[in-house]
Design a protein around this motif. Structure first.
Motif, PDB file in Angstrom:
ATOM      1  N   ARG A  23      -5.378   1.592  -8.713  1.00  0.00           N
ATOM      2  CA  ARG A  23      -5.364   0.417  -7.850  1.00  0.00           C
ATOM      3  C   ARG A  23      -6.695   0.375  -7.082  1.00  0.00           C
ATOM      4  O   ARG A  23      -7.209   1.423  -6.706  1.00  0.00           O
ATOM      5  CB  ARG A  23      -4.179   0.480  -6.889  1.00  0.00           C
ATOM      6  CG  ARG A  23      -2.842   0.489  -7.625  1.00  0.00           C
ATOM      7  CD  ARG A  23      -1.667   0.559  -6.672  1.00  0.00           C
ATOM      8  NE  ARG A  23      -0.441   0.858  -7.375  1.00  0.00           N
ATOM      9  CZ  ARG A  23       0.291  -0.031  -8.048  1.00  0.00           C
ATOM     10  NH1 ARG A  23      -0.090  -1.288  -8.081  1.00  0.00           N
ATOM     11  NH2 ARG A  23       1.393   0.326  -8.664  1.00  0.00           N
TER      12      ARG A  23
ATOM     13  N   ARG B 141      -8.296   0.733  -4.348  1.00  0.00           N
ATOM     14  CA  ARG B 141      -7.929   1.261  -3.039  1.00  0.00           C
ATOM     15  C   ARG B 141      -8.876   0.868  -1.907  1.00  0.00           C
ATOM     16  O   ARG B 141      -8.503   0.921  -0.742  1.00  0.00           O
ATOM     17  CB  ARG B 141      -7.797   2.770  -3.107  1.00  0.00           C
ATOM     18  CG  ARG B 141      -6.745   3.214  -4.111  1.00  0.00           C
ATOM     19  CD  ARG B 141      -6.716   4.720  -4.246  1.00  0.00           C
ATOM     20  NE  ARG B 141      -6.143   5.351  -3.079  1.00  0.00           N
ATOM     21  CZ  ARG B 141      -4.849   5.596  -2.897  1.00  0.00           C
ATOM     22  NH1 ARG B 141      -3.999   5.253  -3.832  1.00  0.00           N
ATOM     23  NH2 ARG B 141      -4.421   6.179  -1.813  1.00  0.00           N
TER      24      ARG B 141
ATOM     25  N   GLU C 286       1.101  -1.152  -2.443  1.00  0.00           N
ATOM     26  CA  GLU C 286       1.961  -1.888  -3.385  1.00  0.00           C
ATOM     27  C   GLU C 286       1.488  -3.328  -3.617  1.00  0.00           C
ATOM     28  O   GLU C 286       1.889  -3.985  -4.572  1.00  0.00           O
ATOM     29  CB  GLU C 286       3.429  -1.856  -2.957  1.00  0.00           C
ATOM     30  CG  GLU C 286       3.717  -2.434  -1.590  1.00  0.00           C
ATOM     31  CD  GLU C 286       3.622  -1.422  -0.449  1.00  0.00           C
ATOM     32  OE1 GLU C 286       4.067  -1.788   0.658  1.00  0.00           O
ATOM     33  OE2 GLU C 286       3.109  -0.307  -0.644  1.00  0.00           O
TER      34      GLU C 286
ATOM     35  N   LEU D 113      -1.626  -4.034  -4.223  1.00  0.00           N
ATOM     36  CA  LEU D 113      -2.796  -3.949  -5.093  1.00  0.00           C
ATOM     37  C   LEU D 113      -2.375  -3.823  -6.550  1.00  0.00           C
ATOM     38  O   LEU D 113      -1.483  -3.041  -6.866  1.00  0.00           O
ATOM     39  CB  LEU D 113      -3.655  -2.740  -4.694  1.00  0.00           C
ATOM     40  CG  LEU D 113      -4.119  -2.715  -3.246  1.00  0.00           C
ATOM     41  CD1 LEU D 113      -4.837  -1.405  -2.951  1.00  0.00           C
ATOM     42  CD2 LEU D 113      -5.011  -3.906  -2.955  1.00  0.00           C
ATOM     43  N   PRO D 114      -3.014  -4.556  -7.440  1.00  0.00           N
ATOM     44  CA  PRO D 114      -2.622  -4.498  -8.849  1.00  0.00           C
ATOM     45  C   PRO D 114      -3.060  -3.184  -9.500  1.00  0.00           C
ATOM     46  O   PRO D 114      -4.091  -2.614  -9.140  1.00  0.00           O
ATOM     47  CB  PRO D 114      -3.364  -5.680  -9.465  1.00  0.00           C
ATOM     48  CG  PRO D 114      -4.571  -5.846  -8.611  1.00  0.00           C
ATOM     49  CD  PRO D 114      -4.119  -5.483  -7.216  1.00  0.00           C
ATOM     50  N   LEU D 115      -2.259  -2.712 -10.436  1.00  0.00           N
ATOM     51  CA  LEU D 115      -2.621  -1.564 -11.249  1.00  0.00           C
ATOM     52  C   LEU D 115      -3.469  -2.085 -12.406  1.00  0.00           C
ATOM     53  O   LEU D 115      -3.019  -2.931 -13.185  1.00  0.00           O
ATOM     54  CB  LEU D 115      -1.365  -0.864 -11.771  1.00  0.00           C
ATOM     55  CG  LEU D 115      -1.594   0.400 -12.579  1.00  0.00           C
ATOM     56  CD1 LEU D 115      -2.203   1.496 -11.698  1.00  0.00           C
ATOM     57  CD2 LEU D 115      -0.270   0.880 -13.175  1.00  0.00           C
TER      58      LEU D 115
END
Length: 172
Positions: free
Chosen positions: A74, A76, A86, A88-90
């Motif tokens: 993600r 960060r 949660e 933030l996109p993977l």
């Protein structure tokens, strides 16, 4: 080809008095630092002071073997602007500037502030003290891309950045 090993030898090393944490905190603007080019490569610096900006390629030597196995993460850095993990996109690490990646290679465009023999003083670097430098290239006009596309997830996250960092949030 897949199992081929590539061996690179450093041409120099980064020198800074700043701690790793201080370097990490300066990720957007970078730091002023020295790049000491090893004597055997000093002739490769001939006339480099005629350029205002350089591209520095370096080995992220503090990346662990576990971190080198990271393929998705993600972004960060957006956590410092109030977003939750949660939110933030993977995404694949090839979409990120994260040092956690299979081949921990860093690349930064820096301002060349001065040259004294085999030592370059630069501004805007984002590398730790003793980081091995693999290569230096001039930043030239043909490298400048004026039209590019960003994914929607990145544009949404960018809105949380302060305006001076490319975002639209003046209070971040």
């Amino acid at each position: 080809m897949k199992d081929q090993t590539v061996e690179l030898k450093p041409v120099g090393v980064v020198r800074t008095i700043l701690s790793n944490d201080e370097v990490r905190e300066s990720w957007h603007e970078g730091i002023d630092a020295e790049i000491e080019i090893f004597e055997e490569y000093a002739p490769a610096l001939d006339r480099i002071e005629d350029f205002s900006h350089l591209i520095v390629v370096f080995y992220l030597h503090e990346t662990t073997d576990v971190q080198r196995k990271t393929l998705q993460a993600r972004p960060r850095r957006f956590l410092r602007y109030g977003l939750k993990l949660e939110d933030l996109p993977l995404v694949g690490v090839f979409c990120l500037d994260s040092p956690h990646r299979p081949n921990p290679i860093g690349l930064t465009i820096v301002r060349l502030l001065a040259r004294q023999g085999n030592v370059l003083t630069v501004g805007g670097l984002d590398a730790f003290n003793n980081t091995p430098v693999l290569d230096i290239k001039p930043y030239t006009p043909e490298r400048c891309i004026s039209q590019f596309q960003l994914p929607e997830w990145f544009r949404l996250l960018q809105r949380h950045l302060p305006a001076d960092m490319g975002g639209s949030n003046p209070s971040a």
